[in-house]
Write an enzyme that holds these catalytic residues in place. Sequence first.
Site, PDB file in Angstrom:
ATOM      1  N   TYR A  48     -57.212  48.290   9.243  1.00 50.37           N
ATOM      2  CA  TYR A  48     -57.756  48.100  10.813  1.00 50.37           C
ATOM      3  C   TYR A  48     -58.006  49.494  11.533  1.00 50.37           C
ATOM      4  CZ  TYR A  48     -56.798  43.124  10.009  1.00 50.37           C
ATOM      5  OH  TYR A  48     -56.965  41.949   9.508  1.00 50.37           O
ATOM      6  N   GLN A 102     -36.708  54.449  20.502  1.00 48.07           N
ATOM      7  CA  GLN A 102     -37.536  52.991  20.462  1.00 48.07           C
ATOM      8  C   GLN A 102     -36.837  52.045  19.417  1.00 48.07           C
ATOM      9  OE1 GLN A 102     -41.869  53.832  19.667  1.00 48.07           O
ATOM     10  NE2 GLN A 102     -41.795  55.135  21.487  1.00 48.07           N
ATOM     11  N   HIS A 108     -41.927  54.537  16.964  1.00 43.37           N
ATOM     12  CA  HIS A 108     -42.754  53.698  16.138  1.00 43.37           C
ATOM     13  C   HIS A 108     -42.053  52.925  14.862  1.00 43.37           C
ATOM     14  CE1 HIS A 108     -46.573  55.860  18.022  1.00 43.37           C
ATOM     15  NE2 HIS A 108     -45.571  55.414  18.895  1.00 43.37           N
ATOM     16  N   GLU A 142     -54.719  47.091  20.879  1.00 45.81           N
ATOM     17  CA  GLU A 142     -55.687  46.165  20.158  1.00 45.81           C
ATOM     18  C   GLU A 142     -54.976  44.872  19.786  1.00 45.81           C
ATOM     19  OE1 GLU A 142     -57.912  49.634  17.264  1.00 45.81           O
ATOM     20  OE2 GLU A 142     -56.563  47.716  16.317  1.00 45.81           O
ATOM     21  N   TYR A 163     -52.522  61.529  23.942  1.00 47.38           N
ATOM     22  CA  TYR A 163     -51.770  61.459  25.375  1.00 47.38           C
ATOM     23  C   TYR A 163     -52.224  62.847  26.115  1.00 47.38           C
ATOM     24  CZ  TYR A 163     -49.066  57.688  23.651  1.00 47.38           C
ATOM     25  OH  TYR A 163     -48.726  56.309  23.305  1.00 47.38           O
TER      26      TYR A 163
END
Length: 374
Positions: free
Chosen positions: A256, A81, A143, A246, A267
């Site tokens: 948060y 990613q 990530h 979110e 998953y």
Amino acid sequence: MMTVSCTARTGPAPISGDVPEATGWRAEVVVGGLDHPWSIAWLPDGSALVTERAGRLRLIRDGKLDPEPIVGLPPVLAFGQGGLLDVALHPDFADNHLVYLSFVTGTPEANRTALARGRFDGHALRDTEVIFRNADPKSGGQHFGSRIVWLPDKTLLLNVSDGGNPPLSFNGENIRNQAQNPGTHFGKVLRLKDDGTPAPDNPFVGQPGAKPEIWTLGHRNIQGMTRDPVSGRIWANEHGSRGGDELNVIEGGHNYGWPVVTYSIEYWGPKISDETSRPGITDPILVWTPSKAPSGLTFYTGEVYPGWKGDLFSGALKFRQIRHLKLNGTRVVGEEKLTIGQRVRDVRQGPDGYLYVLTDEDDGALLRILPVGK
């Protein structure tokens, strides 16, 4: 447009699933031939810089893609990613010509989210320097974040994601747990001066063991972040694990929740946490379940589209669409979708008052959203 019931930021967050299709718009291709474009920034002359995840910075000039990438970038690790991510201009770009890039550096076994800046001379970046790196390396290709948002005081916000899913570990535990550890940059929004050093009035400055760059903590993987030019509020959308995406208002010093308070499940099935709300944890404004895989996020301030001024637009990779969110303060009071049919990586307002979309494909494109009749 679907009406959403949401009256406060305490307790259970409203859950959004499918929503009605928006009407009165169409999309046209402005430029094709982009390789997984990630972000766009417009220059004062109306041309645009576009990042490609593989590590190339491209220039769109007079509606055409320059054939040669811009040179002068730092080495970029394009892996999983990660790669070349966000691009943003310094608020004083007209005078200093500084361009800021978030990207991934290192190796597949030891990599970090980083921030660089260089002076753009119209053809290349000059005097490029890496001004911030995540303090700790991680392994794997998951990530990284990472969006850049400028604040009125010319500090910037940069988000760093939690590092990845289990079984990826850090210091003997799941790496995602570091989102709650103020001693690392993982799972945080950082606030930096324009030279990459910590803003001196950050909320964790002086706290023993805490990284002074931290603005907020408890994030999984923010992929869109923007500032409301009217209220000044910072909004972000971030990926949940399976469900639990979110939409948040980002306020300095707040936690948060990830991964101790979350609507997400693993998953492979079980809950990540039994708690979806807790005192001291800032609740989401909205939760998307099933996951839409949120991406770019922007406020629309123009006059081109009747009834859209002041609204928020959130890209969706998985659902291949944009969510149009109507707000009343920090409440979402309506939601509809613009189905693009391709993975939406970024959505931005252009200097001409139109909304633009980058599609995250091998043959990605820059699209323009037009009102029907134009």
